[in-house]
Design an enzyme around this catalytic site. Structure first.
Site, PDB file in Angstrom:
ATOM      1  CG  ASP A 228       5.096  27.400  14.480  1.00  0.00           C
ATOM      2  OD1 ASP A 228       5.907  27.854  15.294  1.00  0.00           O
ATOM      3  OD2 ASP A 228       3.898  27.736  14.467  1.00  0.00           O
ATOM      4  CG  HIS A 251       7.338  30.872  12.882  1.00  0.00           C
ATOM      5  ND1 HIS A 251       6.140  30.769  13.531  1.00  0.00           N
ATOM      6  CD2 HIS A 251       7.027  31.135  11.582  1.00  0.00           C
ATOM      7  CE1 HIS A 251       5.140  30.962  12.677  1.00  0.00           C
ATOM      8  NE2 HIS A 251       5.657  31.175  11.479  1.00  0.00           N
TER       9      HIS A 251
END
Ligand SMILES: *[C@@H]1O[C@H](CO)[C@@H](O)[C@H](O)[C@H]1NC(C)=O
Ligand SMILES: *[C@@H]1O[C@H](CO)[C@@H](O)[C@H](O)[C@H]1NC(C)=O
Ligand SMILES: *[C@@H]1O[C@H](CO)[C@@H](O)[C@H](O)[C@H]1NC(C)=O
Ligand SMILES: *[C@@H]1O[C@H](CO)[C@@H](O)[C@H](O)[C@H]1NC(C)=O
Length: 404
Positions: A228, A251
């Protein structure tokens, strides 16, 4: 007399040695001395708790030692303060293993594996590893099995600092956290450096480092490859420097999401500098919910290098993953004074600069300064920038051509 003086001398020497040794170790608390086995299978939790308790009670600059070459299975444990000494050291040289997946997790609290709570002046160092053994959690994640009965939305954060002050941590590795690797919550004056955070690119919700209610934080010289966000900056965060980081896969560095459920956000003075983003879904991102209020201001993204990043520069004020909470409202988080300078690299999507601001509260004081982005692949043509309710200035070269 001679026959007496030799044993006497030996005795004195022995006494002296014992004194010196005992003194040298009196402030060092090794988990092995508290019965930890370090075989990777025996539950060493109570040894860790007891060793911490003595470390925390000791008066001058004590050290909790987790030695090298061993693997310690430790269940959910809270290392609580306040402690007697104004500085506490944790020498983490070995490996700490979490229970292996949800079936081995015995606590009813799924939020945290290890936490420091109310501890001040903590120094954690030593090239050791915290292995969260997250695979069993990821395999049952609701993100990958939406709607499935018994799927998992909340999995443990590997290391949480809660209500702590004056924290330094360096050289530690974090692997395969069930969810967030390192969380700073209600914690200030923090220096995190030379960390190595590694989880597969596909692991769900495994942020590298997440901050919330945090002030004066420096995160630097680290490699973060989590599934993430590399670093995510939540609400009530002030004076945060993120420098010299290799980020990806994952991310990117994200401010938000902010303002979910009408919350009034406040995020100020965030500096992200010298970060290499490699094959991340986002680079420099700010995301807010339409329902939010409050302010994000004083953000600088500088000297960033993007390699095949999907959305290198993105503000998304329409962030939403729960459709019922995404109604058009008369509010918005005000994003102002955000500067992007000296950014280079390649984009995997055509809209390399996407400033998608609130139609109720526009973004103001945005600066685009010396940006040179190119397509990562031949399939995408000319890159573009997109502005929606975004206002500010351009400086130097801006490629793709600025929409401001
Ligand atoms: C943040 O750092 C500044 C400057 O060192 C200091 O004055 C301030 O008290 C710190 N804030 C907190 C919440 O500790
Ligand atoms: C962030 O960087 C600035 C500029 O180098 C420095 O003045 C400030 O003290 C830093 N803040 C923290 C929390 O490290
Ligand atoms: C940016 O990253 C790419 C890929 O790692 C590298 O080849 C290039 O030298 C970097 N550019 C700068 C200015 O550091
Ligand atoms: C901006 O956000 C709206 C709402 O989510 C979306 O429909 C639109 O495609 C976005 N614009 C860009 C350029 O991404």
């Amino acid at each position: 007399m001679d026959s007496l003086s030799i044993p006497y001398a030996i005795c004195l020497l022995l006494l002296l040695t014992i004194c010196v040794c005992a003194n040298g170790n009196s402030n060092s608390f090794n988990v092995l001395s508290y019965g930890a086995s370090g075989d990777g299978r025996t539950d060493d939790s109570s040894a860790f708790s007891k060793a911490w308790s003595d470390t925390c009670k000791a008066t001058s600059n004590p050290t909790l030692v987790i030695p090298q070459g061993k693997q310690f299975l430790v269940r959910q444990t809270i290392f609580a303060g306040p402690c007697k000494s104004s500085t506490i050291q944790v020498q983490l040289s070995g490996t700490i293993l979490a229970p292996d997946g949800p079936d081995q997790w015995k606590s009813t609290d799924l939020s945290t594996w290890l936490a420091f709570q109310g501890v001040n002046g903590l120094r954690i160092y030593g090239k050791g590893t915290m292995d969260g053994r997250g695979k069993g959690w990821w395999d049952r994640s609701c993100k990958y099995h939406p709607g499935q009965k018994g799927c998992i939305t909340l999995a443990p954060t590997s290391l949480k600092f809660f209500n702590c002050n004056d924290i330094k941590m360096k050289d530690i590795s974090f692997h395969n956290s069930p969810q967030i690797h390192v969380l700073l919550l209600g914690t200030q004056n923090v220096d995190l450096g030379f960390l190595n955070i590694q989880s597969p690119g596909t692991s769900p919700n495994t942020d590298g480092i997440h901050l919330q209610f945090a002030t004066n934080v420096s995160i630097h010289d680290s490699n973060i490859a989590a599934g993430d966000d590399c670093v995510s900056i939540g609400d009530k965060t002030f004076n945060i420097n993120i420098t010299d980081i290799n980020c990806g896969p994952g991310h990117g560095v994200s401010i938000g999401s902010l303002g979910m459920g009408g919350v009034s956000a406040q995020v100020e003075n965030i500096n992200v500098k010298r970060v290499n983003f490699r094959e991340t879904t986002n680079g420099a991102r700010i995301k807010t919910w339409q329902t939010g209020r409050g302010i994000v201001q004083g953000v600088t993204f500088s000297n960033l290098n993007f390699t095949a990043v999907e959305n290198p520069i993105i503000i998304d004020q329409y962030y939403c993953y729960r459709p019922s909470a995404c109604k058009q409202t008369k509010t918005g988080v005000h994003i102002r004074t955000v500067s992007y300078s000296e950014l280079i690299g390649t984009s995997k999507t055509e809209v390399a600069i996407n400033l998608n601001c609130s139609n109720v509260v526009p973004c103001t004081g945005i600066t685009l300064d010396n940006i040179r982005l190119a397509s990562a692949t031949r399939e995408i043509g000319q890159l573009t920038s997109s502005c929606n309710h975004a206002y500010g200035v351009n400086r130097g070269t801006v490629q793709p051509e600025s929409c401001l």
